[in-house]
Design an enzyme around this catalytic site. Sequence first.
Site, short mmCIF file in Angstrom:
data_model
loop_
_atom_site.label_atom_id
_atom_site.label_comp_id
_atom_site.label_asym_id
_atom_site.label_seq_id
_atom_site.Cartn_x
_atom_site.Cartn_y
_atom_site.Cartn_z
N PRO A 16 3.36 6.91 4.40
CG PRO A 16 1.30 5.83 4.18
CD PRO A 16 2.39 6.49 3.39
CG MET A 17 6.92 4.60 6.79
SD MET A 17 8.72 4.70 6.70
CE MET A 17 8.97 6.47 6.72
CB ALA A 18 2.33 2.51 11.79
CD GLN A 70 -2.46 4.23 5.32
OE1 GLN A 70 -1.87 3.81 6.32
NE2 GLN A 70 -2.00 4.05 4.11
CB CYS A 100 0.98 -1.22 5.36
SG CYS A 100 1.72 -1.36 6.94
CE LYS A 142 1.99 3.38 1.00
NZ LYS A 142 2.18 2.16 1.79
CG ASN A 203 6.02 3.25 -1.69
OD1 ASN A 203 5.48 2.31 -1.10
ND2 ASN A 203 7.00 3.94 -1.16
N GLY A 204 8.54 2.37 -3.32
CA GLY A 204 9.33 1.17 -3.06
C GLY A 204 10.79 1.34 -3.39
C1 LIG Z 1 7.97 1.14 9.93
C2 LIG Z 1 7.01 1.15 8.77
C3 LIG Z 1 5.67 1.43 8.99
C4 LIG Z 1 4.76 1.45 7.91
N1 LIG Z 1 3.46 1.78 8.14
C5 LIG Z 1 2.60 1.91 7.10
C6 LIG Z 1 1.27 2.38 7.30
O1 LIG Z 1 0.85 2.70 8.41
N2 LIG Z 1 0.47 2.45 6.20
C7 LIG Z 1 0.91 2.09 4.94
O2 LIG Z 1 0.13 2.18 3.98
N3 LIG Z 1 2.15 1.67 4.73
C8 LIG Z 1 3.02 1.59 5.77
N4 LIG Z 1 4.30 1.20 5.55
C9 LIG Z 1 4.76 0.97 4.15
C10 LIG Z 1 5.37 2.25 3.56
O3 LIG Z 1 4.38 3.26 3.44
C11 LIG Z 1 5.97 1.99 2.16
O4 LIG Z 1 4.96 1.55 1.31
C12 LIG Z 1 7.08 0.95 2.20
O5 LIG Z 1 7.98 1.19 3.27
C13 LIG Z 1 7.89 0.94 0.88
O6 LIG Z 1 8.48 2.19 0.63
P1 LIG Z 1 10.07 2.45 0.93
O7 LIG Z 1 10.84 1.37 0.21
O8 LIG Z 1 10.34 3.81 0.40
O9 LIG Z 1 10.26 2.32 2.41
C14 LIG Z 1 5.21 1.16 6.60
C15 LIG Z 1 6.58 0.87 6.39
C16 LIG Z 1 7.47 0.87 7.45
C17 LIG Z 1 8.93 0.58 7.17
#
Ligand SMILES: Cc1cc2nc3c(=O)[nH]c(=O)nc-3n(C[C@H](O)[C@H](O)[C@H](O)COP(=O)(O)O)c2cc1C
Length: 346
Positions: A16-18, A70, A100, A142, A203-204
């Site tokens: 999830p990415m807002a 979420q 997050c 999460k 994740n990460g």
């Molecule tokens: C622009 C953006 C928005 C995000 N929004 C959320 C969110 O709404 N909820 C959440 O649990 N994590 C959010 N995250 C975290 C991601 O879900 C994820 O845990 C984090 O980016 C690490 O994974 P990655 O290295 O594959 O990007 C956000 C990350 C980014 C970059």
Amino acid sequence: MQIGPHVLPNRLFVAPMAGVTDRPFRRLCRQLGAGYAVSEMVSSRRDLWTSLKTSRRANHDGEAAPIAVQIAGTDPEMMAEAAAYNIDRGAQIIDINMGCPAKKVCNTWAGSALMRDEPLALAIVEAVVAACAPRGVPVTLKMRTGWCDTERNALRLARGAESAGVAMVTVHGRTREQGYKGAAEYDTIAAVKAALRIPVVANGDIDSPEKARDVLAATGADAVMIGRAAQGRPWIFREIAHFLATGEHLPAPDVTQAKAWLVAHLHDHYALYGEFAGVRSARKHIGWAVRALPGGEAFRARMNLIDACDDQVRALADWFDALAVTHQRLPATSAAANDDLLEHSA
Ligand SMILES: Cc1cc2nc3c(=O)[nH]c(=O)nc-3n(C[C@H](O)[C@H](O)[C@H](O)COP(=O)(O)O)c2cc1C
């Protein structure tokens, strides 16, 4: 891979990415190989539910099952109400955000900040499970590895969440304090996986098929979740799926195929947001898609000046047509460009 009663087609999840993983983008990722997608977070604040932003997020028309929403907040009762509200609007899985920073939507430190207050975190989990269980809706959580380097409490919190009835836990391999800096670590995720009976998602920093394979092996996780690496590169899911299934790399997409996917995504995007907001919010998706390609930066600057949907689609299509003259397939993204991408897209 299963979440409660929902059997998933594979173990590749979109994070999830807002502001990114709206319904059109989730649909695109699933079409291109993601087995599961969680919506952008919805605040537990009732006064925000009627806002245009939240109502767009709560609209799941045409979305493939299972629909996972979420929620973020700090008050157990409000979180339980938010869960019920979203179930009434189609949510089949409720995910609690402790991964997050969510200050903006909650007016207070929700999200990953909750990891600092375990009793409150668990009270929220219990209240949400109590609201969802009678409706047959699984609850997932999460989180990060902990609050800070000296307080890596993911394992304790995950155990508590499992006892409270959570159906799946996702762990981002960084602490709250790290933000997106430094490298994700997977030992804590492995410890959580070893201790729990429910599925655990790693994740990460997963940005390639090899990395997905290595993280699955290092953690024993049931699935991997990919966030930033899917920005502008939603076909990463099919590339990883193919590699995990065969040990071989899928060739990079044809330039004309990538163009078709991106153009279809733009139309879907405009349908949700309308012309004014749609053309503006689409710019970031286009920018991510072209930035690592030859001449992409210059195109991005030019494209940011366009403010009509038709012109934006035409500019994108023309740019990819020009690229297709010199490249049959998308040029591979270098490891350095990948690192840069992860660094700058948080
Ligand atoms: C622009 C953006 C928005 C995000 N929004 C959320 C969110 O709404 N909820 C959440 O649990 N994590 C959010 N995250 C975290 C991601 O879900 C994820 O845990 C984090 O980016 C690490 O994974 P990655 O290295 O594959 O990007 C956000 C990350 C980014 C970059």
